[in-house]
Design a protein around this motif. Structure first.
Motif, PDB file in Angstrom:
ATOM      1  N   ARG A  28      53.248 110.006  61.739  1.00 32.46           N
ATOM      2  CA  ARG A  28      53.679 109.712  60.370  1.00 32.46           C
ATOM      3  C   ARG A  28      54.995 110.419  60.051  1.00 32.46           C
ATOM      4  N   LYS A  31      57.775 108.454  61.593  1.00 33.80           N
ATOM      5  CA  LYS A  31      58.036 107.242  60.807  1.00 33.80           C
ATOM      6  C   LYS A  31      58.769 107.596  59.512  1.00 33.80           C
ATOM      7  N   SER A  32      58.350 108.687  58.871  1.00 31.90           N
ATOM      8  CA  SER A  32      59.015 109.110  57.640  1.00 31.90           C
ATOM      9  C   SER A  32      60.473 109.488  57.909  1.00 31.90           C
ATOM     10  N   ASP A  33      60.709 110.200  59.012  1.00 29.44           N
ATOM     11  CA  ASP A  33      62.083 110.573  59.369  1.00 29.44           C
ATOM     12  C   ASP A  33      62.930 109.336  59.633  1.00 29.44           C
ATOM     13  N   GLU A  34      62.360 108.358  60.331  1.00 30.72           N
ATOM     14  CA  GLU A  34      63.100 107.125  60.594  1.00 30.72           C
ATOM     15  C   GLU A  34      63.418 106.399  59.284  1.00 30.72           C
ATOM     16  N   SER A  35      62.450 106.344  58.386  1.00 28.17           N
ATOM     17  CA  SER A  35      62.672 105.693  57.094  1.00 28.17           C
ATOM     18  C   SER A  35      63.744 106.424  56.294  1.00 28.17           C
ATOM     19  N   LEU A  36      63.690 107.754  56.301  1.00 28.17           N
ATOM     20  CA  LEU A  36      64.697 108.526  55.581  1.00 28.17           C
ATOM     21  C   LEU A  36      66.087 108.318  56.178  1.00 28.17           C
ATOM     22  N   ASN A  37      66.165 108.226  57.492  1.00 28.09           N
ATOM     23  CA  ASN A  37      67.464 107.978  58.124  1.00 28.09           C
ATOM     24  C   ASN A  37      68.013 106.612  57.731  1.00 28.09           C
ATOM     25  N   VAL A  38      67.155 105.615  57.672  1.00 29.38           N
ATOM     26  CA  VAL A  38      67.588 104.279  57.256  1.00 29.38           C
ATOM     27  C   VAL A  38      68.076 104.322  55.803  1.00 29.38           C
ATOM     28  N   ILE A  39      67.332 105.022  54.948  1.00 24.55           N
ATOM     29  CA  ILE A  39      67.719 105.130  53.536  1.00 24.55           C
ATOM     30  C   ILE A  39      69.051 105.861  53.416  1.00 24.55           C
TER      31      ILE A  39
END
Length: 90
Positions: A28, A31-39
């Motif tokens: 998780r 996944k959160s780090d990947e989402s934050l990088n995309v944001i």
């Protein structure tokens, strides 16, 4: 010894369960780090677009101001020419 063996088995079961929970939490986190990088990338792109639009707006504004100044200058010169022509020839 029976109680000790049961306790060891129970602790091993708890340890396996905690390892599974830890693996899930790490997944998780990834996944959160990947989402934050995309944001972050999206926000950076939006910031660049807004900055580019601001620069373009300033360029357009300067162009409009120059065009208005030229137009006013031409109008003033035309008015003076018509005044001079009217004064001397009419």
């Amino acid at each position: 010894m029976g109680n000790l063996d049961d306790a060891i088995k129970e602790l091993q079961t708890i340890n396996a369960h905690l390892a599974e929970i830890s693996a899930n939490l790490q997944q998780r986190d990834r996944k959160s780090d990947e989402s934050l990088n995309v944001i972050r990338k999206d926000l950076w792109n939006i910031k660049n677009i807004v900055a580019d639009e601001g620069i373009q707006n300033r360029i357009v504004q300067k162009g409009v101001e120059r065009a208005l100044a030229k137009g006013f200058g031409y109008l003033l010169i035309s008015g003076l020419m018509l005044y001079i022509i009217g004064k001397f020839f009419l």
